[in-house]
Design an enzyme around this catalytic site. Structure first.
Site, short mmCIF file in Angstrom:
data_model
loop_
_atom_site.label_atom_id
_atom_site.label_comp_id
_atom_site.label_asym_id
_atom_site.label_seq_id
_atom_site.Cartn_x
_atom_site.Cartn_y
_atom_site.Cartn_z
N LYS A 54 0.84 -1.21 0.00
CA LYS A 54 0.00 0.00 0.00
C LYS A 54 0.87 1.25 0.00
CE LYS A 54 -3.74 -2.52 2.18
NZ LYS A 54 -4.36 -3.01 3.43
N GLN A 98 -4.16 -1.76 9.87
CA GLN A 98 -4.10 -3.05 9.19
C GLN A 98 -4.70 -4.15 10.08
OE1 GLN A 98 -3.00 -3.54 5.92
NE2 GLN A 98 -3.86 -5.58 6.23
N ASP A 121 -10.66 2.99 4.88
CA ASP A 121 -10.94 1.56 4.75
C ASP A 121 -12.44 1.27 4.84
OD1 ASP A 121 -9.07 -0.30 4.09
OD2 ASP A 121 -8.37 -0.68 6.14
#
Ligand code: NDP
Length: 292
Positions: A54, A98, A121
């Protein structure tokens, strides 16, 4: 092969290019350089790889990335404190924690601590809640499920009124994918490990999204002729002939399904590349919103 291949690699590359151009335009218009903060807790190798990928794509698109790493034994307070600092940092437009987090941390509380304006996200309970409500729009939609819908649309699938089956009900893929399909006016069936006769349910699907994490479990004769099949699964299977000793397969038996379906995503090269592209899109969107 009779099915058309839905080429996520190319579609994601086009999206990344658009994002790169959008970043330049934003800066040329006096806006901020988009910034994405990544929060990695612990040393899960897969998570480390995802975060590295990412951050690499951020670099390619002119998005600033701020990497934060905490040890596996970081406390709930430490993680939430970091998230709150990132909420307050004007250079950060998106915060990515994450997942999965190490055992012992309260994932929901950490996701809730993220400012919903920076929830790129799309996992904040408010954003997920809005996704589930009629007439409400989340600020951000989770990237992998959003990628599934983009691929279906690019492949020309008619979603409105279609019978859609989602195999898997996880918070990060299955459930938001099902909610997005409902927003697209599909009639949605959600399957999981207690579903009786998954094969029969799949056989009714005009649209099938497989997100169960079981290698090639969905067989060709579970596919309705003419269906659109999106395979989210990424599974390693031993393969002594492969250089690394394994290869990646999806949740769908591709070689069988491609003879029956209208269109199908490969694994790898289908849904996978869409996730990072979607994250970059969301970060740019957030920076644009910060400017306005
Ligand atoms: P989870 O393990 O969180 O969820 C799996 C889901 O599948 C659960 O809802 C589970 O049911 C259901 N399930 C498990 N076994 C069966 C079965 N035998 N029959 C029917 N349903 C079953 O996985 P994720 O959603 O996180 O990921 C799913 C797959 O997608 C994985 O292969 C993962 O690697 C991949 N993935 C790919 C991404 C990408 O392409 N970028 C991103 C994220 C994931 P129950 O709820 O009852 O336990």
């Amino acid at each position: 092969m009779t099915a058309r291949l839905i080429d996520g690699k190319t579609i994601a590359a086009d999206i990344r290019q658009e994002v790169g151009e959008g970043v330049e335009e934003l800066i040329a218009a006096g806006g901020p350089r988009p910034g994405l903060a990544t929060v990695l807790v612990g040393e899960n190798p897969a998570s480390q790889t995802y975060v590295r990928m990412k951050r690499k794509v951020c670099g390619e698109l002119g998005i600033e990335s701020f990497g934060h790493e905490l040890p596996a034994d970081a406390s709930q307070e430490e993680v939430e404190k970091l998230v709150k600092e990132l909420n307050a940092d004007p250079k950060v437009h998106g915060i990515l924690v994450q997942l999965p987090l190490p055992a012992g941390l309260d994932e929901e509380a950490i996701l809730r601590a993220i400012d919903i304006e920076k929830d790129v996200d799309g996992f904040h309970p408010v954003n997920i809640g809005r996704l589930a409500q009629k007439g409400r729009e989340p600020l951000f939609v989770p990237c992998t499920p959003a990628g599934c819908i983009t691929l279906l649309k690019k492949a020309g699938a008619e979603l409105e009124g279609a019978n859609a089956v989602v195999a898997g009900r996880s918070n990060i893929v299955g459930m938001p994918a099902a909610l997005l399909l409902v927003k697209e006016n599909a009639t949605v069936t959600i399957c999981h490990s207690r579903t009786r006769d998954l094969a029969s349910v799949c056989r009714e699907a005009d649209i099938l999204i497989a997100a169960i994490g079981r290698p090639e479990m969905i067989r060709g004769d579970w596919i309705k002729p003419g269906a659109y099949v999106i395979d989210v699964g990424i599974n390693r299977v031993d393969d002594p002939e492969a250089k690394r000793g394994y290869r990646l397969v999806g949740d769908v038996a591709f070689d069988e399904a491609k003879e029956i379906a209208e269109a199908i995503t490969p694994v790898p090269g289908g849904v996978g590349p869409m996730t990072i592209a979607g994250l970059m899109q969301n970060t740019l969107r957030s920076a644009r919103r910060a400017m306005s």
